[in-house]
Write a protein that holds these residues in place. Structure first.
Motif, PDB file in Angstrom:
ATOM      1  N   VAL A 645       1.003  -1.376  -0.108  1.00 43.63           N
ATOM      2  CA  VAL A 645       0.095  -0.001   0.057  1.00 43.63           C
ATOM      3  C   VAL A 645       0.748   1.289   0.109  1.00 43.63           C
ATOM      4  N   GLY A 646       1.968   1.123   0.957  1.00 46.53           N
ATOM      5  CA  GLY A 646       2.765   2.275   0.806  1.00 46.53           C
ATOM      6  C   GLY A 646       2.306   3.099   2.369  1.00 46.53           C
ATOM      7  N   ARG A 647       2.415   4.147   2.231  1.00 48.60           N
ATOM      8  CA  ARG A 647       2.073   5.241   3.555  1.00 48.60           C
ATOM      9  C   ARG A 647       1.517   6.326   3.173  1.00 48.60           C
ATOM     10  N   PRO A 648       1.004   7.034   3.860  1.00 49.67           N
ATOM     11  CA  PRO A 648       0.473   8.249   3.594  1.00 49.67           C
ATOM     12  C   PRO A 648       1.499   9.301   3.034  1.00 49.67           C
ATOM     13  N   GLY A 649       1.166  10.088   2.098  1.00 48.62           N
ATOM     14  CA  GLY A 649       2.232  10.894   1.250  1.00 48.62           C
ATOM     15  C   GLY A 649       2.870   9.967   0.373  1.00 48.62           C
ATOM     16  N   SER A 650       3.028   8.779   0.489  1.00 49.86           N
ATOM     17  CA  SER A 650       3.745   8.071  -0.561  1.00 49.86           C
ATOM     18  C   SER A 650       3.038   6.850  -0.875  1.00 49.86           C
ATOM     19  N   TYR A 651       1.602   6.929  -1.265  1.00 50.71           N
ATOM     20  CA  TYR A 651       0.947   5.813  -1.546  1.00 50.71           C
ATOM     21  C   TYR A 651       1.494   5.123  -3.080  1.00 50.71           C
ATOM     22  N   VAL A 652       1.061   3.839  -3.006  1.00 51.12           N
ATOM     23  CA  VAL A 652       1.366   3.147  -4.194  1.00 51.12           C
ATOM     24  C   VAL A 652      -0.141   3.018  -5.030  1.00 51.12           C
ATOM     25  N   TYR A 653       0.005   3.745  -6.303  1.00 57.07           N
ATOM     26  CA  TYR A 653      -1.148   3.604  -7.257  1.00 57.07           C
ATOM     27  C   TYR A 653      -1.211   2.843  -8.485  1.00 57.07           C
ATOM     28  N   VAL A 654      -2.442   1.998  -8.658  1.00 50.03           N
ATOM     29  CA  VAL A 654      -2.451   1.071  -9.690  1.00 50.03           C
ATOM     30  C   VAL A 654      -2.689   1.942 -10.980  1.00 50.03           C
ATOM     31  N   PHE A 655      -3.522   2.835 -11.111  1.00 46.29           N
ATOM     32  CA  PHE A 655      -3.822   3.760 -12.054  1.00 46.29           C
ATOM     33  C   PHE A 655      -3.907   5.041 -11.507  1.00 46.29           C
ATOM     34  N   ASP A 656      -3.739   6.057 -12.215  1.00 47.03           N
ATOM     35  CA  ASP A 656      -3.898   7.553 -11.890  1.00 47.03           C
ATOM     36  C   ASP A 656      -4.978   7.725 -11.023  1.00 47.03           C
ATOM     37  N   GLY A 657      -4.827   8.062  -9.600  1.00 51.90           N
ATOM     38  CA  GLY A 657      -5.713   8.298  -8.785  1.00 51.90           C
ATOM     39  C   GLY A 657      -6.252   7.004  -8.085  1.00 51.90           C
ATOM     40  N   TYR A 658      -5.782   5.834  -8.473  1.00 52.39           N
ATOM     41  CA  TYR A 658      -6.533   4.800  -7.561  1.00 52.39           C
ATOM     42  C   TYR A 658      -5.500   4.125  -6.661  1.00 52.39           C
ATOM     43  N   ARG A 659      -5.543   4.161  -5.373  1.00 49.19           N
ATOM     44  CA  ARG A 659      -4.716   3.607  -4.686  1.00 49.19           C
ATOM     45  C   ARG A 659      -4.940   2.093  -4.430  1.00 49.19           C
TER      46      ARG A 659
END
Length: 998
Positions: A645-659
């Motif tokens: 998932v990552g962390r707040p401020g540095s999340y992992v995104y699948v597509f643009d805008g979708y964490r």
């Protein structure tokens, strides 16, 4: 002296004035015989037109008075002349096997470009012209007519070859424009005796039974008490007692005096008779069909439609006559007797050893689910009883703690209070508690205990069913090449030769005796098939992973969409989880059917030589594909969800805008439990029950409608009581045990692989199997044609698959407890970080801080509902706080917990494996009483042989003593016929005592 043999289609209609009789009776109604003037007929093999009445290959015709009957089904048969539907029309010869084919007379279909001339089948099966047809020069055959004529000639040759093998045939006349014809086959005593000796079939001797004694007085008392308590659960069938055993010996025509042959017609039971006939059918060749070997090849080429043994009558007949099928239906296949044990001996007697072992395995597996279900319920109730004492869930539900959590999505999601996830946290404790670890260890040992007990039961059944003497050489001797393999070899031979097809086949026939039985298809021939298999399996696995990823994308996008609406924002997690699991279930059910067909196709292009090899390779492919299909969504939730998932401020995104999606506040174990339960219950309810009940009924309905539409004519036979072969032909063909085993193996995986997350899995498996046993029983008894009795000593490759799943379950449960649940973090906190040795403060310990001012631009919550300004939000992870020298890096606690997780996996795996090996060592594969009885039986058999030889010598000596001068010669001849060292009665006695001591 002229010899009578049956009249066949295509033969001139010349009836002998005095047809041969059987048993002193004249020929029955409708029987016709062809008179042959000489004892030997010339060989006609390879000729374009042969007299079907002549033996193949120049062999002389059999001297049996009755070989074949051709019956006109339209002519009435009195009730006195037709009493049994299991016999020929003479009511004497039993129908041991049935061949069925569909015929269509010439002219019933008009080929393109051909005139509509037609030929008819007259009453004696002779091919003649219809009155309106032109002369011989006017007859032209369309493509379908020529194909039908070719198939007819191949059937005639094959049936003659069967008669040359000693079988007796009967079938009706083709007196309609089209329809189904049944070739009834009877094996006389000479054929049964010959084949039983060849197949080494064990039969009871004159010493019919002997008592099997228990080990000691305690064992006797315990066995007697157990038998008395379980008497209401025993089916009311004449089964053999577990204390008595038949003294059996392989059948030998030279030792007929050893067996208690009171009536030859009933000495071999129906299953054994049909098995013998099937062996003859499998090895009988047909030169007109490209030297095709066996009935399976002819069915594959549509020369015959079906080949099957008959059931022992109707299962629901109102008459008082009882047969094995009716008894099985009443005491085994009815849902009202679900509480009773299975009549395994009767199942084996009726269906053969292979199916008997399957139901014995299923019964043992179901009974073993009872203790695991009890323990699973206890573990679940322990979680319910201790839910109020669980400190972490109470801290999460405490409104005063007010842990303000970071937003679950960008923009539309607001900060939220951890106490709002109180329900999820409390529910997680039901399945995530210390008792789960104990239950995982128990289930690993349970799997080992189950497999060990099955090996013991398999040995016990093998001993009572006389399977202990089956050698690999005997099994290989009964294996025949598959039709597809023969076709592939033939194509290869024709490609490699410049000769014509006919010359090549003739050369192959003459040189076949000099060839070895080694595989004629090399790895080069099979390489394209192997390459296609490898590529296709990789593609199917990639397709499964792609679908799982697609469902993940659905969950992410749906959660983001539902979060935009205030009305649906509160139920986002429940809605997304439920709909995603249902989608996974539907996809699994669809792909299961597709993967089964794909595995079958991939195995066919490999061209395995024998049916056993084909079945093993099919099982491996189907299991691999269905394993990945059924468990990949569960593996994702158990081991991958929330890890990237990552962390707040540095999340992992699948597509643009979708964490990437996160686990619930209480952890992923609760979601894993939901996923596992819905998929497991859905597969069992829909696939194993509804499909098994509904699909066969629909197939039967469609086949009935098709038969009615294709009949085209009505005759008096429809108004008659249908024959047993007609009733059995309308049933579903038996396709093997692979689907039955597969669904149980997949269920075994659900029960063992992830039992740490769902302790109630054994309970639902038990409830399903109680229904499954009776469902399978009803299917075999009422809906399927009778399978061929197959003799085997074990369940084959399925045991290796079960053993592999059992070992893999230890690893998977270790990782579920260590990674998915909070068991290890709680232990680490309680013994390393807690001030008072309790779990107080555990929730705060697992939550890290994040400075909300460091959120990326455009991801801050819009229209936040929190009145006060939020400076820090919390998220579940072990990371350094914002004020630390290395903010948001993994903390020491993270590495400590990770080390503890890995250490637990290693300790748990080795401990359970050690205990499993210990259980395996403590429980012998062969029960002690069975190993003792095997030795005892050998001694009893030797004593019995010596006694019978001694009696034989006495009978031979009695006439010699009455005639002086002849006694010495008779005695010497009798001594020479006895085994070595037994030339005199005295030596026989001494030899017998010697063997008894051994």
């Amino acid at each position: 002296m002229p010899e009578d043999i049956p009249l066949l289609p295509g033969s001139p209609r010349r009836l002998s004035p005095q047809a041969g009789t059987r048993g002193g009776q004249g020929p029955k109604h409708g029987q016709q015989y062809l008179q042959m003037p000489g004892p030997r007929a010339p060989g006609l093999q390879g000729s374009s037109s042969r007299d079907p009445g002549q033996p193949c290959g120049g062999e002389s015709a059999r001297s049996s008075s009755v070989i074949n009957n051709y019956l006109d089904a339209n002519e009435p048969v009195s009730l006195e002349a037709r009493l049994s539907r299991m016999h020929f029309h003479d009511n004497q010869r039993k129908v041991d096997y049935v061949l069925a084919y569909h015929y269509r007379k010439r002219g019933m279909h008009l080929a393109q470009g051909f005139p509509g001339h037609s030929l008819a089948i007259v009453s004696n099966g002779e091919t003649g012209k219809e009155p309106h047809a032109g002369g011989p020069g006017d007859i032209e055959l369309g493509p379908l007519d020529a194909l039908e004529e070719e198939r007819k000639e191949q059937r005639e040759e094959f049936e003659h070859n069967l008669m040359e093998a000693g079988l007796e045939l009967e079938k009706d006349l083709e007196n309609k424009s089209q329809g189904s014809i049944f070739v009834r086959i009877h094996a006389p005593w000479q054929v049964l005796a010959r084949e039983a000796e060849f197949l080494k079939i064990k039969v009871p001797t004159k010493k019919e039974t002997y008592e099997i004694k228990a080990g000691g007085s305690i064992a006797k008392k315990f066995s007697a008490a157990l038998q008395k308590l379980s008497s209401p659960l025993q089916p009311r069938v004449p089964e053999h007692s577990s204390k008595m055993k038949n003294l059996s010996y392989p059948f030998s025509r030279e030792k007929m005096y050893l067996y208690n042959i009171q009536e030859k017609d009933t000495f071999f039971d129906n299953a054994t008779r049909s098995r013998i006939v099937h062996e003859i059918l499998k090895r009988t060749a047909c030169s007109r069909a490209n030297n095709t070997m066996g009935i399976n090849s002819l069915i594959a080429n549509n020369i015959y439609e079906a080949a099957y043994p008959l059931h022992d009558g109707e299962y629901n007949s109102p008459e008082d006559d009882m047969n094995d099928r009716k008894l099985l239906y009443q005491e085994w296949a009815c849902y009202g007797v679900f509480y009773k044990f299975q009549p395994i001996d009767l199942i084996r007697k009726y269906f053969g050893e292979k199916i008997g072992l399957y139901f014995a395995w299923l019964g043992l597996y179901t009974s073993f689910l009872i203790p695991s279900s009890v323990i699973g319920v206890i573990v679940f109730l322990y979680g319910c009883a201790t839910i109020e004492e669980d400190i972490p869930s109470r801290e999460m539900c405490d409104q005063q703690n007010a842990f303000i959590m970071c937003p679950l999505c960008d923009k539309s999601c607001d900060y939220w209070n951890l106490s709002s996830a109180c329900g999820t946290a409390r529910a997680s404790h039901l399945f995530d508690n210390p008792a789960t670890v104990f239950f995982s260890i128990f289930m690993a040992l349970w799997a080992t205990m189950f497999l060990e007990n099955w090996k013991r039961l398999q040995m016990r059944l093998g001993y009572f069913w006389d399977l202990t003497g089956i050698e690999e050489e005997e099994e290989r001797a009964q294996e025949h090449s598959r039709p597809e393999y023969e076709t592939k070899v033939r194509e290869k031979m024709l490609k490699e030769s410049n000769k014509s097809a006919v010359q090549k086949l003739q050369t192959n026939t003459t040189e076949s005796g000099n060839e070895d039985d080694e595989d004629k298809l090399t790895w080069k021939d099979r390489f394209p098939g192997y390459l296609m298999n490898f590529a296709s399996i990789l593609f199917m696995i990639a397709l499964t992973f792609s679908i799982v990823f697609g469902v993940i994308v659905y969950r992410i996008t749906t959660a983001a969409a539902l979060s935009l609406n205030k009305a649906t924002r509160s139920n986002v997690r429940v809605t997304v989880t439920a709909t995603a699991v249902i989608i996974n279930l539907v996809v699994i059910l669809i792909l299961d059917e597709i993967y089964g067909a794909v595995a079958n196709w991939l195995t066919k292009i490999e061209v395995p030589k024998t049916e056993q090899t084909f079945e093993e390779r099919l099982i491996l492919k189907a299991f691999l594909l269905k394993f990945v299909n059924a468990y990949s969504p569960i593996f994702y939730v158990a081991f991958f969800k929330g890890r990237f998932v990552g962390r707040p401020g540095s999340y992992v995104y699948v597509f643009d805008g979708y964490r990437m999606e996160e686990c619930a506040p209480g952890g992923c174990l609760m979601e894993l439990c939901i996923q596992l339960s819905i998929i497991m219950l859905g597969k069992q309810l829909i696939q194993n029950n509804i499909f098994e009940i509904g699909v066969p009924k629909l197939k039967k309905l469609f086949r009935k409608l098709k038969d009615e539409t294709e009949a085209g004519e009505t005759d008096s036979a429809h108004s008659k009581r249908p024959e047993q072969w007609d009733l059995d032909y309308s049933l579903e063909p038996y396709t093997g045990l692979t689907p039955e085993y597969m669904e149980m193996i997949i269920q075994f995986g659900f029960v063992t692989l992830f039992v740490a997350s769902f302790p109630l899995a054994p309970v639902f498996a038990l409830l399903n199997n109680v229904i499954e046993v009776r469902l399978d029983a009803k299917k075999f008894v009422t809906e399927l044609r009778r399978p061929d009795a197959v003799r085997t000593k074990d369940i084959g490759i399925w045991f290796d698959i079960l053993s592999g799943i059992g070992k893999f379950s230890v690893i998977s449960n270790a990782f579920v407890i260590a990674i998915t649940s909070d068991f290890i973090p709680r232990l680490v906190y309680q013994y390393s970080y807690s001030h008072n040795g309790t779990l107080h403060g555990f929730v705060n310990h697992t939550l890290s801080f994040f400075n909300v001012s460091q959120l990326k631009e455009g991801t801050q919550p819009e229209n936040s509902q929190f009145d006060q300004e939020v400076q820090f939000c919390r998220f579940k992870d072990y990371r350094e706080p914002p004020w630390a020298p290395n903010p948001y890096e993994f903390s020491k606690q993270y590495w400590f917990v990770l080390s503890a997780r890995l250490a637990f996996v290693i300790i748990f795996q080795n401990l359970v494996m050690f205990l499993s090996v210990l259980v395996d060592w403590m429980i012998p594969d062969i029960p002690t009483d069975i190993s003792d009885q095997i030795k005892k039986e050998k001694s009893l058999l030797v004593d019995f042989f010596l006694k019978e030889e001694h009696e034989k010598l006495k009978l031979m000596d009695e006439p010699a003593l009455r005639s002086p001068g002849v006694g010495d010669r008779s005695r010497s001849r009798a001594a020479s016929s006895a085994p070595s060292g037994q030339s005199q009665p005295g030596s026989v006695m001494s030899s017998g005592s010697q063997h008894t001591n051994v």
